[in-house]
Structures are given as C-alpha cells and as structure tokens.
Design a protein around this motif. Structure first.
Motif, short mmCIF file in Angstrom:
data_model
loop_
_atom_site.label_atom_id
_atom_site.label_comp_id
_atom_site.label_asym_id
_atom_site.label_seq_id
_atom_site.Cartn_x
_atom_site.Cartn_y
_atom_site.Cartn_z
N THR A 15 0.86 -1.18 0.00
CA THR A 15 0.00 0.00 0.00
C THR A 15 0.89 1.23 0.00
O THR A 15 2.07 1.16 0.28
CB THR A 15 -0.90 0.03 1.26
OG1 THR A 15 -0.07 0.01 2.41
CG2 THR A 15 -1.85 -1.16 1.28
N SER A 17 2.89 4.25 1.04
CA SER A 17 3.52 4.62 2.31
C SER A 17 3.56 6.13 2.43
O SER A 17 3.40 6.86 1.45
CB SER A 17 4.93 4.04 2.39
OG SER A 17 5.73 4.55 1.36
N ARG A 18 3.77 6.60 3.66
CA ARG A 18 3.93 8.03 3.91
C ARG A 18 5.36 8.25 4.35
O ARG A 18 5.97 7.37 4.97
CB ARG A 18 2.97 8.48 5.01
CG ARG A 18 1.51 8.25 4.70
CD ARG A 18 0.64 8.60 5.90
NE ARG A 18 0.65 10.02 6.17
CZ ARG A 18 0.18 10.56 7.29
NH1 ARG A 18 -0.28 9.79 8.25
NH2 ARG A 18 0.20 11.86 7.47
N ASP A 93 -0.31 11.51 13.88
CA ASP A 93 0.73 10.90 13.06
C ASP A 93 1.88 10.35 13.88
O ASP A 93 2.94 10.03 13.36
CB ASP A 93 1.24 11.89 12.01
CG ASP A 93 1.74 13.19 12.62
OD1 ASP A 93 1.64 13.34 13.85
OD2 ASP A 93 2.23 14.04 11.86
N THR A 130 -9.03 -1.84 5.51
CA THR A 130 -7.72 -1.62 6.12
C THR A 130 -7.46 -2.64 7.23
O THR A 130 -6.37 -3.21 7.33
CB THR A 130 -7.64 -0.20 6.69
OG1 THR A 130 -7.83 0.74 5.63
CG2 THR A 130 -6.28 0.05 7.33
N TRP A 134 -4.43 -5.48 7.29
CA TRP A 134 -3.40 -5.56 8.31
C TRP A 134 -3.46 -6.86 9.09
O TRP A 134 -2.42 -7.40 9.50
CB TRP A 134 -3.49 -4.35 9.24
CG TRP A 134 -2.69 -3.21 8.68
CD1 TRP A 134 -3.16 -2.12 8.01
CD2 TRP A 134 -1.27 -3.10 8.70
NE1 TRP A 134 -2.11 -1.32 7.61
CE2 TRP A 134 -0.95 -1.90 8.02
CE3 TRP A 134 -0.25 -3.87 9.22
CZ2 TRP A 134 0.36 -1.47 7.86
CZ3 TRP A 134 1.07 -3.45 9.06
CH2 TRP A 134 1.35 -2.26 8.38
N ARG A 168 -1.47 4.54 9.49
CA ARG A 168 -0.37 5.10 8.70
C ARG A 168 0.32 6.27 9.42
O ARG A 168 0.48 7.35 8.87
CB ARG A 168 -0.86 5.52 7.32
CG ARG A 168 -1.43 4.40 6.48
CD ARG A 168 -2.06 4.92 5.22
NE ARG A 168 -1.06 5.56 4.37
CZ ARG A 168 -1.33 6.54 3.51
NH1 ARG A 168 -2.56 7.00 3.40
NH2 ARG A 168 -0.38 7.05 2.77
N ARG A 170 3.36 8.56 10.88
CA ARG A 170 4.66 8.89 10.33
C ARG A 170 5.78 8.60 11.33
O ARG A 170 6.95 8.60 10.97
CB ARG A 170 4.68 10.35 9.89
CG ARG A 170 3.66 10.65 8.78
CD ARG A 170 3.73 12.08 8.28
NE ARG A 170 5.07 12.36 7.78
CZ ARG A 170 5.74 13.49 8.03
NH1 ARG A 170 5.20 14.42 8.80
NH2 ARG A 170 6.93 13.69 7.52
N THR A 200 6.14 0.73 5.12
CA THR A 200 5.35 1.82 5.69
C THR A 200 6.00 3.19 5.57
O THR A 200 5.30 4.20 5.56
CB THR A 200 5.09 1.57 7.19
OG1 THR A 200 6.34 1.66 7.91
CG2 THR A 200 4.46 0.20 7.43
#
Length: 253
Positions: A15, A17-18, A93, A130, A134, A168, A170, A200
């Motif tokens: 998926t 990623s950030r 985040d 989601t 996972w 997600r 950070r 990720t």
C-alpha cells in the motif's frame, strides 16, 4: 495457558507509504515537572524512515524520552520537534506501542484494529478493508472475530502492532513492546516488525533492554548513558558478527 502463536511468515500487501518524520531533540532536559531530571542536555537526531533502537540502564529515561516524543510529557528545557515544528501535545501521526497490548477486552480483534480509524472518522468500508489487510499482514486473518482473551500474548502484540500501523502514522514510538514474550515468540515478533515496517516509511523509536534485539531491529542504536549513536551494518542478519558493537553497548549499561 495461552496457545502458541501461529507462524509469523505472511504475504505483505503493498500500500502507499507516507514519508517518515524527522524527530529532533536539542539541549533537552527530561523529567516530570517539579521532579529531578532523568536526562539533561540531550541532543538527538532521528532520521526520517529509520529504526532507532534506544538502550540504557534502568531508570535512565528511556520511557520518559518516548512520552516526550509522543507529546505526553513536555521537556523541562530545550526543544523537541517533528519536521522542524515543536511538539506540544499528542498527534495522530505519532503512534505509541507498549509492552501491555492495551486492547479493549469487549471489542473483537477487528474492532480493536478499526478503533483508531473510527476515531479519525474513516468511512466504514475503508476501515474494514484496512483492518482486514493488516490482519493478513500479521498472520491473523482467521482471528478477526475473536476477543483479546482468546489470543496468546504474541497474537495480542501482533494486533497491537497492526492497530498502530493501520492509521499510517509517520512515527511509531515503541516501549519494550516484546519484553513480556517468551524468547521464541519474541524473535518471531522482531522478524515480523522488520518485515511489516519495510513498506510503511514510518520512523520508529524502539526502546529495549535487550542488546541483541537492538542490534537486530535497529538501523542505529542510541546509548542514553553516553549520548553515543552507533550505526548497525546492513543487512539485518541474526548470524552477523556484531561482537564489537555488542561490547560497546554492554559497556554503556
């Protein structure tokens, strides 16, 4: 007695990623307001997307460091920033993962995993997709409707890991997450962590007392007692000879 965890080999779905956050502490004094400092004049740069393992003797401030990075405990002095912006409180985040899985006992595995997405008002269909993705990543696709008490300790930690990463974040702040597990399950969780983090982009700060664990999961190891930060040679391999690094870390403890 809990049943043993299922094998941790999984197929990871890709998926988007950030980018991970850059975290920085400049001249920081850490501790509780009105109490003594547990760390003083700490300077630490945590690079975007890296896994920084943090080790140090008991009581040296490892957990306090994580809570400060999470925005739960303000520094007594100095500055703590995320991507150059001061951290003044918790943020969506940044995710925390503890040794205690902290799952809600009345919610199913899938319900626990969907909870942070529900809080962020993610639409129901997307939450379900989601969560199922996972659960497959951590090898628990067949356990979605079970309650936490029906899982082993290792399985509950896998749910907690999936819950932390599903939104997600950070940055992921992990406080000895595998410390209560038996040696075999702990090694499997370390393998799983490295595997699922690869896609990720998240920055990870991983607190541990276990030197071998630090050398396996970390890209670098921060020694709070001395302020040194050591690079760990790639690739990750349990059979690699890190004896010199290991001796230096043990000496700091």
């Amino acid at each position: 007695m809990p049943t043993s965890a299922a094998p941790l080999t999984t197929t990871v779905t890709t998926t988007a990623s950030r980018p991970g956050s850059a975290l920085r502490l400049d001249g920081v004094r850490l501790g509780r307001p009105g109490g003594p400092a547990v760390l003083d004049r700490l300077d630490l740069d945590i690079r975007p997307g890296e896994v920084l393992a943090v080790v140090g003797p008991s009581g040296c401030g490892k957990s306090t460091l994580l809570r400060t990075l999470a925005g739960l405990l303000p520094p007594l002095a100095g500055t703590v920033t995320q991507d150059g912006t001061p951290i003044t409180g918790p943020g969506a985040d940044r995710a925390l993962v503890f040794q205690d899985d902290a799952l809600l006992p009345w919610r199913t595995v899938r319900g626990n995993l969907e909870l942070p997405l529900l809080i962020r008002r993610v639409p129901r269909a997307e939450r379900r997709r989601t969560a199922e993705d996972w659960l497959a990543r951590v090898g628990l696709a067949d356990h979605a409707l079970r309650l936490p008490h029906q899982l082993s300790g290792g399985q509950r930690q896998r749910v907690q890991l999936a819950r932390a990463l599903a939104a997600r974040p950070r940055a992921v702040l992990m406080d000895e997450p595998f410390g209560a597990l038996d040696a075999q399950t702990r090694a499997g969780m370390q393998d799983l962590l490295v595997e699922v983090l690869a896609g990720t982009g998240a920055t990870v700060v991983f607190v541990t007392h276990d030197v071998d664990e630090a050398l396996f999961v970390g890209d670098r190891v921060a020694l709070l007692a001395t302020g040194a930060v050591l690079d760990v040679p790639a690739p990750r391999d349990r059979s690699a000879d890190h004896s010199a690094l290991r001796r230096r870390i043990l000496a700091s403890l």
